[in-house]
Design a protein around this motif. Structure first.
Motif, mmCIF file in Angstrom:
data_model
loop_
_atom_site.group_PDB
_atom_site.id
_atom_site.type_symbol
_atom_site.label_atom_id
_atom_site.label_comp_id
_atom_site.label_asym_id
_atom_site.label_seq_id
_atom_site.Cartn_x
_atom_site.Cartn_y
_atom_site.Cartn_z
ATOM 1 N N UNK A 126 108.619 -119.980 7.046
ATOM 2 C CA UNK A 126 109.758 -118.985 6.447
ATOM 3 C C UNK A 126 109.473 -117.749 5.896
ATOM 4 N N UNK A 127 110.268 -117.009 5.172
ATOM 5 C CA UNK A 127 109.568 -115.260 5.197
ATOM 6 C C UNK A 127 109.354 -114.603 6.102
ATOM 7 N N UNK A 128 110.192 -114.246 7.678
ATOM 8 C CA UNK A 128 109.844 -113.380 8.643
ATOM 9 C C UNK A 128 110.552 -112.470 8.430
ATOM 10 N N UNK A 129 110.395 -111.070 8.442
ATOM 11 C CA UNK A 129 110.628 -110.193 8.975
ATOM 12 C C UNK A 129 111.529 -109.924 10.003
ATOM 13 N N UNK A 141 96.169 -126.644 27.816
ATOM 14 C CA UNK A 141 96.695 -125.491 27.979
ATOM 15 C C UNK A 141 98.322 -124.939 27.334
ATOM 16 N N UNK A 142 98.259 -122.981 26.952
ATOM 17 C CA UNK A 142 99.469 -123.904 25.919
ATOM 18 C C UNK A 142 100.502 -123.568 27.205
ATOM 19 N N UNK A 143 101.992 -124.440 26.027
ATOM 20 C CA UNK A 143 102.792 -124.262 26.693
ATOM 21 C C UNK A 143 103.519 -122.654 27.107
ATOM 22 N N UNK A 144 104.609 -122.443 28.185
ATOM 23 C CA UNK A 144 104.911 -121.379 28.261
ATOM 24 C C UNK A 144 105.441 -120.519 27.855
ATOM 25 N N UNK A 145 105.285 -119.162 27.314
ATOM 26 C CA UNK A 145 105.380 -118.809 25.984
ATOM 27 C C UNK A 145 107.268 -118.193 26.095
ATOM 28 N N UNK A 146 107.537 -118.702 24.784
ATOM 29 C CA UNK A 146 109.404 -118.572 24.539
ATOM 30 C C UNK A 146 109.183 -117.456 23.166
ATOM 31 N N UNK A 147 110.256 -117.097 23.152
ATOM 32 C CA UNK A 147 110.887 -116.018 21.929
ATOM 33 C C UNK A 147 111.593 -116.382 20.614
ATOM 34 N N UNK A 148 111.749 -115.966 19.973
ATOM 35 C CA UNK A 148 112.996 -115.765 18.706
ATOM 36 C C UNK A 148 112.845 -114.509 17.970
ATOM 37 N N UNK A 149 113.878 -114.360 17.605
ATOM 38 C CA UNK A 149 114.590 -112.901 16.894
ATOM 39 C C UNK A 149 115.019 -113.211 15.622
ATOM 40 N N UNK A 150 114.915 -112.656 14.515
ATOM 41 C CA UNK A 150 114.673 -112.593 13.287
ATOM 42 C C UNK A 150 116.099 -111.673 12.780
ATOM 43 N N UNK A 151 117.203 -111.405 12.732
ATOM 44 C CA UNK A 151 118.403 -110.279 12.461
ATOM 45 C C UNK A 151 117.795 -109.516 10.717
ATOM 46 N N UNK A 152 116.967 -108.915 11.277
ATOM 47 C CA UNK A 152 116.908 -107.730 9.840
ATOM 48 C C UNK A 152 118.726 -107.514 9.179
ATOM 49 N N UNK A 153 118.999 -108.041 7.602
ATOM 50 C CA UNK A 153 120.002 -108.290 6.736
ATOM 51 C C UNK A 153 119.635 -106.835 6.100
#
Length: 524
Positions: free
Chosen positions: A485-488, A507-519
């Motif tokens: 929570x509390x992500x910018x 091993x770490x899994x293949x890296x993924x991404x996500x995007x938080x949209x600034x309000x």
């Protein structure tokens, strides 16, 4: 042993004798077919001790810290660097305040990828300190925060509010306070930037070798607390449910109250629900019990038939690489004739089976001591560190595991997904597999960063190749999801690894991404 009526922490009467310390000339042969042999590493012998493994220089080898009092009644705090050839050297640059009758805990409080060190204990019979040391990355540590000094207590890191920053759980007696001052149990919220705030969680204060640990017993994504010790009038063992918003509620778990012992979360039957190992004194009784967790707040004594211990320490760990967590215990046992013992109990089954067998390991018995599992030589076998009073002197010993079977790390998780809602994200993944540990018994470790491969938001206490910096459950515990929570606003990079019952990381899994949209900021 009857608990005292007030929580006063004094140094145990120390008999000035030569410390029985392992010779540096080489490992001694394990007697009677025991899988554990004295490594021969020369260490400072201490009592009223605390120990903790942690790879503080990120070289892939576990180091450790020891605190306690030596045979001359002098407090000790030493950081031992793992040289990688079976030897350890004292890191003289660490500059830690010597303490005894305390606790130590590693954790990356500022998410810079380096393990920092939290230490509490008595400096002398009248003064205590609790200090957070920042790891500067060059072998030196700088005091970054001073909390109320406690002795006879415990320390634990855990992110109770899911903001990615580990918070502090602290218990013990405020040494130097009057005898009428009650012991404490406090949660300090990590605000970022090196500041921490007491959230006034209203936990019952405990001392007299109290124990506290974070664990998500109901798998709701929020870390709960187990707490044991002496309140000033009685021994207790409580489980507090994390209601969110900084509120913790006693669930009345009907555990037997203990002090002078340990409370450790683990999953002995690999069903994906946390169980409890509980030891200590209850009045004149000596207690060692395993409680099976049902995931619903009900904990059932499985009648494991362990020897009762006081002034004890212990933990879960799969020493023989069969996928089942075993038990390490040390302390005082017996009634007419109190004896100091250290035992390893092998787990013999899953499900509701309660079979734990003493393997007769022929180990040094200690009281007022500490013990911790860790694979120091990276051979896939859990070794352990032991420190305390043998009755003939004070020892610190490193026991090497010579079992025939080596552990192999689990496979990586797959199908990583993320769901963003406002300024929070729910990260999920599929169960990993392991050759020995059932999938339900695996824990998981998540990293989240602002750059590819980074961990600036959530530190995994692991190297990029998956090697663990700490021998413990992952930061997601046994869940297959984690919410932050509390992500910018911005793009985040994340991955997850699986951890088995020997604390080996995949091993770490293949890296993924996500995007938080600034309000957008609405005009005032």
């Amino acid at each position: 042993m009857t608990s005292p009526k007030v929580c006063l922490t004094t140094l145990v009467a120390l008999v000035v004798v030569a410390c029985v310390v392992a010779s540096s000339s080489g490992a001694r042969r394990a007697p009677g077919g025991s899988p554990f042999t004295n490594s021969g590493v020369s260490l400072a012998g201490v009592t009223s001790s605390a120990v903790a493994w942690g790879d503080y220089d990120s070289d892939g080898r576990l180091d450790f810290v020891i605190t306690g009092a030596d045979s001359s009644k002098n407090p000790v705090a030493r950081l031992y660097h793992n040289n990688g050839d079976g030897t350890f050297s004292v890191d003289s640059q660490a500059n830690l305040t010597p303490l005894y009758d305390g606790a130590v805990a590693w954790g990356d409080y500022d998410s810079d990828g380096r393990l920092d060190l939290l230490i509490a204990g008595a400096i002398n019979p009248h003064t205590a300190a609790t200090t957070l040391y920042h790891n500067n990355g060059d072998g030196t540590f700088t005091p970054a925060l001073n909390l109320p000094g406690v002795s006879g207590g415990s320390l634990a890191w855990g992110d109770y509010n899911s903001d990615g920053r580990p918070d502090i759980l602290l218990t013990g007696f405020l040494l130097g306070s009057s005898a009428s001052t009650p012991p404490v149990a406090r949660i300090y919220r990590n605000n970022g930037g090196g500041s921490f705030t007491d959230i006034q969680a209203n936990l019952t204060g405990v001392c007299y070798n109290s124990s506290a640990a974070w664990g998500d017993y109901d798998s709701d994504g929020k870390l709960d607390i187990v707490l044991t010790g002496y309140t000033g009038s009685k021994e207790i063992a409580k489980v507090y449910h994390n209601q969110g918003g900084g509120t913790f509620v006693d669930i009345h778990a009907h555990l037997i109250g203990v002090s002078g012992g340990c409370a450790v979360w683990g999953d002995y039957n690999s069903d994906g629900r946390l169980d409890l190992l509980l030891t200590g004194a209850h009045g004149d009784q000596q207690i060692s019990r395993v409680y099976r967790g049902g995931g619903n707040g009900v904990f059932k004594d499985i009648q494991a038939h362990l020897a009762g211990f006081i002034w004890s320490s212990g933990g879960w760990g799969d020493y023989n690489s069969d996928g089942r967590p075993d038990i390490l215990l040390t302390g005082v046992h017996g009634y007419a004739n109190l004896v100091r013992v250290t035992k390893v109990y092998r787990s013999s089954g899953y499900g509701n089976l309660s079979a734990f067998s003493d393997i007769k390991a022929h180990l040094a018995g200690v009281e007022q001591g500490a013990a911790a599992w860790g694979d120091y030589n990276s051979d896939g076998r859990l070794d352990f560190l032991l420190a305390g009073n043998t009755g003939h002197g004070f020892v610190s010993r490193l026991y090497r595991n010579t079992s025939a079977n080596a552990n192999h790390a689990p496979g990586a998780s797959a199908n990583l997904t993320s769901v963003v809602t406002g300024n929070q994200v729910k990260l999920s993944w599929e169960s990993a597999t392991d050759s020995k540990t059932p999938s339900a018994g695996l824990s998981y470790n998540v990293r989240v960063g602002k750059t590819p491969g980074g961990s600036q938001v959530l530190s995994p206490a692991a190297l990029p190749n998956g090697r663990r910096l700490l021998p413990e459950l992952g930061n997601a515990q046994e869940r297959r999801s984690l919410t932050l929570t509390g992500l910018h606003g911005g793009t985040y990079y994340w991955s997850v690894q699986a951890i088995d019952s020997s604390f080996a990381g995949s091993a770490f899994a293949a890296e993924q991404t996500f995007t938080v949209v600034s309000l957008p900021v609405l005009p005032g």
